[in-house]
Each structure stands twice: as structure tokens, then as C-alpha cells.
Scaffold this active site. Structure first.
Site, PDB file in Angstrom:
ATOM      1  CB  CYS A  30      -0.923  -0.054   1.219  1.00 25.04           C
ATOM      2  SG  CYS A  30      -1.787   1.475   1.585  1.00 25.04           S
ATOM      3  CB  CYS A  33       0.250   1.838   4.053  1.00 23.64           C
ATOM      4  SG  CYS A  33      -1.442   1.254   3.893  1.00 23.64           S
TER       5      CYS A  33
END
Length: 111
Positions: A30, A33
Site C-alpha cells: 500500500c 500506507c
């Protein structure tokens, strides 16, 4: 600290009775993230002791991701007294992350 399904009860739920615990639900693949993680870590360092930062990989801890209804990542949930008290989804800018964390500070009673 990294938490798992096995350590979540102790490291997040039980610990949240002593100090707020902010859980970063993330995954290695991600991109957002990877942008949010360092922001949370800097804020945790700057606010030493005000809250505990825990990171939970949703890919290896899918049951917890389901339990906490994680539908998008990064997802950040703040726990106090065993309950989710605040949350956001997405990579917020540093100022917004700081404001979120400011909301977790204990309210000082005025006598």
C-alpha cells in the site's frame, strides 16, 4: 510496535486502559500506507508517552481486519479503555494527523 492477532488483546486492548493506543492498519503493498507510517512515527516520537503506536499488517492478520471492519487502508483507529474512540481512513497530511492525535490528549479538569 508491530502487533498481531496473538498480541492484539494485550498490546492494544489491555494497554489502552493505561494510555491511548493508535493502531495503523496497513499493508506492505500500500503506497499511501508507506507515506502515512513515517508521519505517525514522527508524531509518536514528538509526543513521547502520550500514546502508544501499534502497526498491524492486514494481510497477515486478516481476522482482525475483518473484526474492525477495515475496508480501506491505511486505516487508523485510536483505542481508549478497550474501545475505538476515534478513527480515520487514508493518508492524511501531517497537520491533520497532528490534529487527530491532539484530540486524544487527556482533558485536564479545571478545579
Amino acid at each position: 510496535m508491530d502487533v498481531t492477532t496473538e498480541t492484539f488483546q494485550r498490546d492494544v486492548i489491555e494497554r489502552s486502559y493505561e494510555v491511548p493506543v493508535v493502531v495503523d492498519f496497513w499493508a506492505a503493498w500500500c503506497g499511501p500506507c508507506r507515506m502515512l507510517g513515517p508521519v505517525l512515527e514522527r508524531e509518536a516520537d514528538a509526543r513521547a508517552g502520550q500514546f502508544e503506536l501499534a502497526k498491524l499488517d492486514v494481510d497477515t492478520n486478516q481476522q482482525l481486519a475483518i473484526q474492525y471492519r477495515i475496508q480501506g487502508i491505511p486505516a487508523v483507529k485510536a483505542f481508549r479503555n478497550g474501545e475505538v474512540v476515534a478513527e480515520f481512513v487514508g493518508a492524511l497530511p501531517p497537520v491533520a494527523v497532528a490534529q487527530f492525535l491532539d484530540g486524544l490528549a487527556p482533558v485536564e479538569s479545571v478545579s
